[in-house]
Design a protein around this motif. Structure first.
Motif, PDB file in Angstrom:
ATOM      1  N   UNK A 170      -9.635 -17.737   4.335  1.00  0.00           N
ATOM      2  CA  UNK A 170     -11.014 -17.679   3.860  1.00  0.00           C
ATOM      3  C   UNK A 170     -11.419 -19.059   3.366  1.00  0.00           C
ATOM      4  N   UNK A 171     -12.522 -19.596   3.902  1.00  0.00           N
ATOM      5  CA  UNK A 171     -12.981 -20.896   3.419  1.00  0.00           C
ATOM      6  C   UNK A 171     -13.464 -20.757   1.980  1.00  0.00           C
ATOM      7  N   UNK A 172     -12.863 -21.484   1.037  1.00  0.00           N
ATOM      8  CA  UNK A 172     -13.307 -21.386  -0.353  1.00  0.00           C
ATOM      9  C   UNK A 172     -14.762 -21.856  -0.472  1.00  0.00           C
ATOM     10  N   UNK A 173     -15.606 -21.105  -1.171  1.00  0.00           N
ATOM     11  CA  UNK A 173     -17.009 -21.512  -1.328  1.00  0.00           C
ATOM     12  C   UNK A 173     -17.147 -22.637  -2.346  1.00  0.00           C
ATOM     13  N   UNK A 174     -16.797 -23.841  -1.917  1.00  0.00           N
ATOM     14  CA  UNK A 174     -16.803 -25.006  -2.794  1.00  0.00           C
ATOM     15  C   UNK A 174     -18.093 -25.802  -2.655  1.00  0.00           C
ATOM     16  N   UNK A 175     -18.474 -26.442  -3.747  1.00  0.00           N
ATOM     17  CA  UNK A 175     -19.628 -27.327  -3.731  1.00  0.00           C
ATOM     18  C   UNK A 175     -19.188 -28.772  -3.548  1.00  0.00           C
ATOM     19  N   UNK A 176     -20.013 -29.543  -2.858  1.00  0.00           N
ATOM     20  CA  UNK A 176     -19.785 -30.986  -2.720  1.00  0.00           C
ATOM     21  C   UNK A 176     -20.731 -31.740  -3.648  1.00  0.00           C
ATOM     22  N   UNK A 213      -9.076 -22.906 -11.034  1.00  0.00           N
ATOM     23  CA  UNK A 213     -10.004 -23.007  -9.903  1.00  0.00           C
ATOM     24  C   UNK A 213      -9.309 -23.568  -8.664  1.00  0.00           C
ATOM     25  N   UNK A 214      -8.452 -24.565  -8.874  1.00  0.00           N
ATOM     26  CA  UNK A 214      -7.707 -25.129  -7.748  1.00  0.00           C
ATOM     27  C   UNK A 214      -6.798 -24.075  -7.124  1.00  0.00           C
ATOM     28  N   UNK A 215      -6.161 -23.284  -7.976  1.00  0.00           N
ATOM     29  CA  UNK A 215      -5.295 -22.217  -7.486  1.00  0.00           C
ATOM     30  C   UNK A 215      -6.087 -21.185  -6.699  1.00  0.00           C
ATOM     31  N   UNK A 216      -7.260 -20.824  -7.212  1.00  0.00           N
ATOM     32  CA  UNK A 216      -8.103 -19.848  -6.520  1.00  0.00           C
ATOM     33  C   UNK A 216      -8.519 -20.365  -5.148  1.00  0.00           C
ATOM     34  N   UNK A 217      -8.937 -21.632  -5.084  1.00  0.00           N
ATOM     35  CA  UNK A 217      -9.350 -22.218  -3.804  1.00  0.00           C
ATOM     36  C   UNK A 217      -8.187 -22.234  -2.821  1.00  0.00           C
ATOM     37  N   UNK A 218      -7.012 -22.632  -3.296  1.00  0.00           N
ATOM     38  CA  UNK A 218      -5.849 -22.673  -2.415  1.00  0.00           C
ATOM     39  C   UNK A 218      -5.435 -21.299  -1.934  1.00  0.00           C
ATOM     40  N   UNK A 219      -5.543 -20.319  -2.811  1.00  0.00           N
ATOM     41  CA  UNK A 219      -5.179 -18.949  -2.437  1.00  0.00           C
ATOM     42  C   UNK A 219      -6.120 -18.407  -1.374  1.00  0.00           C
ATOM     43  N   UNK A 220      -7.410 -18.675  -1.526  1.00  0.00           N
ATOM     44  CA  UNK A 220      -8.370 -18.244  -0.509  1.00  0.00           C
ATOM     45  C   UNK A 220      -8.074 -18.894   0.834  1.00  0.00           C
ATOM     46  N   UNK A 221      -7.771 -20.183   0.814  1.00  0.00           N
ATOM     47  CA  UNK A 221      -7.470 -20.901   2.058  1.00  0.00           C
ATOM     48  C   UNK A 221      -6.243 -20.319   2.732  1.00  0.00           C
ATOM     49  N   UNK A 222      -5.229 -19.960   1.933  1.00  0.00           N
ATOM     50  CA  UNK A 222      -4.021 -19.362   2.495  1.00  0.00           C
ATOM     51  C   UNK A 222      -4.314 -18.039   3.189  1.00  0.00           C
ATOM     52  N   UNK A 223      -5.373 -17.363   2.760  1.00  0.00           N
ATOM     53  CA  UNK A 223      -5.754 -16.082   3.354  1.00  0.00           C
ATOM     54  C   UNK A 223      -6.688 -16.264   4.552  1.00  0.00           C
TER      55      UNK A 223
END
Length: 251
Positions: A219-225, A207-217
């Motif tokens: 795209x704001x990762x659709x994360x929950x707080x 999941x961390x890798x997916x979020x980082x990959x989206x950010x590199x592109x």
């Protein structure tokens, strides 16, 4: 031997497994995170499934602070956890042919989605059939399993195959046969299972890798707080409104 000594041995065993996964599965974890990021980018939806205690790792990535809001739990009635009575029914259902196909055909999964299937042994009919049918539907499948089981146990699926044989990507948890990590002369059975610790860590790394990959592109990762920090509920409401058509646990 003191209880403290056993506790230390369990921590050492779990840490050793985590280090092995970090070092030996790094490329696969990166590939899995990238696959999820690709799915999000292309408008697909994300799902996770696990039966019995493998369900704990699936639930750990669904609707939680710091996690991807798009990760949905694919639930199979009776096998999600030990809440079913009797608990042994869940184990029996994992060996039922046709159950996975029926679940997938009535689920929201469609071509272009991604499904993470977690099964420690990967030998039962349910995870094998689920991977087979999901791929037939055009769904990308990531399997999280202990590959050792495929070399030292017999498959319970009619094909004689294992989960690992029907995945686009396989993440090997390195968990030993039987799950337990400790033995003691005065205790007749092995004990102290580590699969939940290790499998959950693998998925959070993905999941961390997916979020980082989206950010590199860009795209704001659709994360929950966390809903327990100021502004958390408002943040999550925005994310869920933006991605509501890909989130199924709030419908």
């Amino acid at each position: 031997m003191s209880d403290g000594k056993l506790a230390d041995q369990f921590f050492d065993a779990a840490i050793d497994l985590l280090q092995r996964v970090r070092d030996e599965e790094a490329q696969s974890i990166t590939a899995a995170g990238t696959l999820l990021a690709d799915t999000v980018t292309d408008g697909g939806r994300l799902f996770a499934f696990g039966a019995g205690h493998s369900s704990l790792a699936a639930q750990d990535v669904v609707y939680r602070a710091g996690g991807l809001a798009l990760m949905n739990l694919l639930a199979v009635p009776g096998v999600v956890g030990v809440d079913v009575m009797p608990a042994t029914l869940g184990s029996a259902l994992e060996r039922v042919d046709g159950l996975a196909t029926a679940v997938l055909d009535s689920s929201p999964l469609r071509t272009g989605d991604a499904l993470v299937i977690i099964s420690l042994s990967g030998r039962n009919a349910l995870p094998v059939e689920m991977a087979l049918h999901a791929r037939a539907l055009g769904v990308k499948v990531i399997g999280v399993t202990s590959v050792a089981y495929a070399t030292e146990t017999r498959s319970r699926h009619t094909s004689g195959t294992y989960l690992r044989d029907h995945c686009d990507l396989v993440l090997d948890s390195k968990i030993p046969i039987g799950d337990a990590t400790l033995t003691l002369d005065s205790i007749p059975a092995p004990f102290a299972p580590a699969s939940t610790v290790v499998t959950s860590a693998i998925l959070q790394a993905v999941m961390a890798t997916a979020a980082g990959t989206l950010a590199e592109r860009g795209i704001e990762p659709p994360l929950l707080r966390s809903g327990n920090v100021d502004g958390g509920h408002e943040w999550n409401a925005r994310v869920m409104e933006e991605y509501g058509d890909r989130i199924f646990y709030q419908q």
